[in-house]
Design an enzyme around this catalytic site. Sequence first.
Site, PDB file in Angstrom:
ATOM      1  N   VAL A  13     137.366  60.567  82.044  1.00 42.40           N
ATOM      2  CA  VAL A  13     137.543  59.918  83.342  1.00 42.40           C
ATOM      3  C   VAL A  13     136.295  60.027  84.206  1.00 42.40           C
ATOM      4  O   VAL A  13     135.985  59.120  84.995  1.00 42.40           O
ATOM      5  CB  VAL A  13     138.778  60.489  84.073  1.00 42.40           C
ATOM      6  CG1 VAL A  13     138.562  61.952  84.467  1.00 42.40           C
ATOM      7  CG2 VAL A  13     139.139  59.652  85.287  1.00 42.40           C
ATOM      8  N   SER A  15     132.953  60.032  83.435  1.00 44.75           N
ATOM      9  CA  SER A  15     131.931  59.030  83.145  1.00 44.75           C
ATOM     10  C   SER A  15     132.474  57.611  83.371  1.00 44.75           C
ATOM     11  O   SER A  15     131.718  56.697  83.709  1.00 44.75           O
ATOM     12  CB  SER A  15     131.390  59.182  81.723  1.00 44.75           C
ATOM     13  OG  SER A  15     132.411  59.070  80.759  1.00 44.75           O
ATOM     14  N   MET A  34     127.032  58.997  73.132  1.00 44.08           N
ATOM     15  CA  MET A  34     126.182  59.832  72.287  1.00 44.08           C
ATOM     16  C   MET A  34     127.028  60.472  71.200  1.00 44.08           C
ATOM     17  O   MET A  34     127.906  61.289  71.490  1.00 44.08           O
ATOM     18  CB  MET A  34     125.516  60.926  73.131  1.00 44.08           C
ATOM     19  CG  MET A  34     124.399  60.435  74.003  1.00 44.08           C
ATOM     20  SD  MET A  34     123.776  61.728  75.110  1.00 44.08           S
ATOM     21  CE  MET A  34     124.835  61.437  76.540  1.00 44.08           C
ATOM     22  N   CYS A  99     122.654  71.788  75.094  1.00 43.96           N
ATOM     23  CA  CYS A  99     122.881  70.355  74.863  1.00 43.96           C
ATOM     24  C   CYS A  99     122.296  69.530  76.000  1.00 43.96           C
ATOM     25  O   CYS A  99     121.665  68.497  75.774  1.00 43.96           O
ATOM     26  CB  CYS A  99     124.373  70.076  74.712  1.00 43.96           C
ATOM     27  SG  CYS A  99     124.767  68.329  74.427  1.00 43.96           S
ATOM     28  N   CYS A 195     132.085  70.869  71.775  1.00 38.30           N
ATOM     29  CA  CYS A 195     132.420  69.596  71.129  1.00 38.30           C
ATOM     30  C   CYS A 195     132.582  69.720  69.618  1.00 38.30           C
ATOM     31  O   CYS A 195     133.437  69.067  69.035  1.00 38.30           O
ATOM     32  CB  CYS A 195     131.365  68.548  71.464  1.00 38.30           C
ATOM     33  SG  CYS A 195     129.766  68.809  70.668  1.00 38.30           S
TER      34      CYS A 195
END
Length: 370
Positions: A13, A15, A34, A99, A195
């Site tokens: 939500v 982005s 990405m 990251c 992730c």
Amino acid sequence: MKKRVILGMSGGVDSSVSALLLKKEGYEVIGIFMKNWDEKDEYGVCTATEDSDDARRVAYQLGIPYYTVNFEKEYWDKVFTYFLDEYKKGRTPNPDVMCNQEIKFNAFLDYSLKLKCDYIAMGHYAQVEERNGSYYLLRGGDKNKDQSYFLSRIGQKALSRTIFPIGHLEKKQVRELAQKYGLYTAKKKDSTGICFIGERNFDEFLDKFLLTKEGDIMDVEGNKIGRHSGLTHYTLGQRKGIGIGGIKTGEPWFVAGKDLKRNILYVAQGENNPALYSTSLIAESPKWILEKPPKMPLICTAKFRYRQSDIPVTVNILEDGNLHIKYDNPIKAVTPGQVAVLYQEEVCLGGSIIKSIVPLHEKYLYLNPN
């Protein structure tokens, strides 16, 4: 002519609303997903595919171009390898910080500049402010969601080109905007964890990549009280999952140290056991937002993990370039491998990787000899 912004779209939500706001402000917006990791979960589903599909649906709703870019090699080389190396050293890394440093505000930025963008944008809860030609990183407007901690190792090249469209908003307002405009991700839950691990068992994941060996658990008085399943499975200050129960007084046990050479896990009993506390730390590889260190000694505040309250500290630079960060009061469970992030009020100054800690009492130096 419209300014071109390339937005990192995660399928969440934050982005999605960032894309909405950028378009409403008149930018030419291009959404890019990405793809940093490629592995299916226990049900045979690649969550990256689901997230990419969600981002594509929002892009379609808003009428903006959308593409997927593969950064798997860069992620493996710069983030995942670092993650594994830190665990081999007995430390507890923060891959999200790396990251941002290596992928989102480096590889992604370079890729976007080749597409002749004016700016990149991310759905982070942080803010950028330009002052006399320098770019400052400020905390997000939502203090509970502030993500400046994770952005503490990015520099001027990235910040001068970065927009955080929701950085001034609270999460509640972001959700309300998503619902008001009927965005597909309006009710999607926030992602949690790392992730490449997702919802899987963390210890099982580590065991796939690192050799683990059982060893002794000893209390800080030197008594053997149990067996551990491999030092990589434990972090300083950890309470749950040690597997020794309420031995002795019945109070909980906490991880107090790890000796890699002897393969010993040290534990201390009781919330306020002095073996859990340190008075200062040494941090390596400092990165400053303004790309030059401030005047030393530096009186400021610090966070040694995300969501931690600000801690008053005094910082000095050592001859080898590392930082010595002394706390005003002893702090519990400061963990090597995590990032010490420095602040002056709302301004994030930079971040440095915690290398070692100075215990409250010298007799506990043996707990973390690595």
